[in-house]
Write a protein that holds these residues in place. Structure first.
Motif, PDB file in Angstrom:
ATOM      1  N   LEU A 180      -6.358  -3.333   7.281  1.00  0.00           N
ATOM      2  CA  LEU A 180      -7.778  -3.299   6.949  1.00  0.00           C
ATOM      3  C   LEU A 180      -8.534  -4.275   7.825  1.00  0.00           C
ATOM      4  N   GLN A 181      -9.739  -3.874   8.228  1.00  0.00           N
ATOM      5  CA  GLN A 181     -10.598  -4.728   9.046  1.00  0.00           C
ATOM      6  C   GLN A 181     -11.931  -4.921   8.325  1.00  0.00           C
ATOM      7  N   TRP A 227     -17.436  -4.427   2.835  1.00  0.00           N
ATOM      8  CA  TRP A 227     -16.840  -3.163   3.221  1.00  0.00           C
ATOM      9  C   TRP A 227     -15.773  -3.451   4.275  1.00  0.00           C
ATOM     10  N   TYR A 228     -14.580  -2.891   4.020  1.00  0.00           N
ATOM     11  CA  TYR A 228     -13.492  -2.939   4.976  1.00  0.00           C
ATOM     12  C   TYR A 228     -13.202  -1.506   5.435  1.00  0.00           C
ATOM     13  N   VAL A 229     -12.652  -1.385   6.652  1.00  0.00           N
ATOM     14  CA  VAL A 229     -12.277  -0.082   7.190  1.00  0.00           C
ATOM     15  C   VAL A 229     -10.813  -0.128   7.618  1.00  0.00           C
ATOM     16  N   GLN A 230     -10.104   0.951   7.334  1.00  0.00           N
ATOM     17  CA  GLN A 230      -8.692   1.061   7.742  1.00  0.00           C
ATOM     18  C   GLN A 230      -8.514   2.340   8.559  1.00  0.00           C
ATOM     19  N   LEU A 248      -3.752   0.219  -2.823  1.00  0.00           N
ATOM     20  CA  LEU A 248      -3.552  -1.162  -2.381  1.00  0.00           C
ATOM     21  C   LEU A 248      -3.311  -2.049  -3.604  1.00  0.00           C
ATOM     22  N   TRP A 302     -10.823  -4.844  -5.349  1.00  0.00           N
ATOM     23  CA  TRP A 302     -10.938  -3.711  -4.417  1.00  0.00           C
ATOM     24  C   TRP A 302     -11.301  -2.413  -5.116  1.00  0.00           C
ATOM     25  N   TYR A 362     -12.386   3.823   3.957  1.00  0.00           N
ATOM     26  CA  TYR A 362     -13.345   2.737   3.765  1.00  0.00           C
ATOM     27  C   TYR A 362     -13.171   2.163   2.354  1.00  0.00           C
ATOM     28  N   PHE A 363     -13.042   0.831   2.290  1.00  0.00           N
ATOM     29  CA  PHE A 363     -12.838   0.131   1.023  1.00  0.00           C
ATOM     30  C   PHE A 363     -14.028  -0.781   0.735  1.00  0.00           C
ATOM     31  N   GLN A 410       0.837  -1.193   0.000  1.00  0.00           N
ATOM     32  CA  GLN A 410       0.000   0.000   0.000  1.00  0.00           C
ATOM     33  C   GLN A 410       0.874   1.246   0.000  1.00  0.00           C
ATOM     34  N   GLY A 430     -10.863   3.051  -2.323  1.00  0.00           N
ATOM     35  CA  GLY A 430     -10.921   3.557  -0.952  1.00  0.00           C
ATOM     36  C   GLY A 430     -11.466   4.975  -0.905  1.00  0.00           C
TER      37      GLY A 430
END
Lengths: 111, 112
Positions: free
Chosen positions: B44-45, B35-38, A43, B102, B88-89, A37, B105
């Motif tokens: 990323l979560q 949806w992932y959040v960083q 990414l 992906w 947010y991804f 990243q 973001g």
């Protein structure tokens, strides 16, 4: 609470040096991914493994990057020789089906 | 090929405002959507997911509904907090090769 672990968390090195990053996937996960990243590129998927076999490494610069899974509990990403443009955060992620679980990343700075 | 398009950021809102982050996708078949959040300095979560049309994923006050007719998976929250500031991804899992596709973001900034 199972997590992906990555070491080291931070690495500062000089151009031309070898860098090795390690990842321990969540126990039982059979797919492991390496991402990079950066602010400019976002990414990027570098490589991934399924049941320890490499499935795709088309995102990696072949001449200097290599990724391996010596066993089910360890994945490695190696850069030799490193260059300043390799400076980035490198993430490992693991999964079993569709969901990926990310580690905290290795922040690499190449001077 | 399969792709995900997210609204460009940054999105700047005041605390307690309503949030929508748009996500549309192109895919053959019936992908799972995520949806992932960083948060700053972290990996990323997973925030939420939906696996079939009309499913609603929800977590931590965030919701997203899998809309096949509009190929969308917009993220919403009724009242945002400063702690929601993050990137947010949106992503899709086509199922064919284990990868996630992906979006770029969207950075969210919440001001007190």
């Amino acid at each position: 609470d199972a997590r992906v672990t990555q070491t080291p968390r931070h690495k500062v090195t000089e151009m031309g040096q070898e860098v090795t990053m390690r990842c321990q996937p969540i126990l039982g996960h059979n797919t492991v991914f390496w991402y990079r990243q950066t602010m400019m590129q976002g990414l990027e998927l570098l490589a991934y493994f399924r049941n320890r076999a490499p499935l795709d490494d088309s995102g990696m610069p072949k001449d200097r990057f290599s990724a391996e899974m010596p066993d089910a509990t360890l994945a490695t990403l190696k850069i030799q020789p490193s260059e300043p443009r390799d400076s980035a955060v490198y993430f490992c992620a693991s999964g079993l089906t569709d969901t990926q679980y990310f580690g905290p990343g290795t922040r690499l700075t190449v001077l | 090929g399969d792709s995900v398009t997210q609204m460009e950021g940054p999105v700047t809102l005041s605390e307690e405002a309503f949030l929508t982050i748009n996500c549309t996708y192109t895919a053959t078949g019936y992908p799972s959507l995520f949806w992932y959040v960083q948060y700053p300095g972290e990996g990323l979560q997973l925030l939420l997911k939906a696996t079939k049309a009309d499913d609603k994923g929800s977590n931590k006050g965030f919701e997203a509904t899998y809309r096949k007719e509009t190929t969308s998976f917009h993220l919403e929250k009724g009242s945002v907090q400063v702690s929601d500031s993050a990137v947010y991804f949106c992503a899709l899992f086509p199922g064919s090769n284990y990868q996630l596709i992906w979006g770029a973001g969207t950075k969210l900034i919440i001001k007190p």
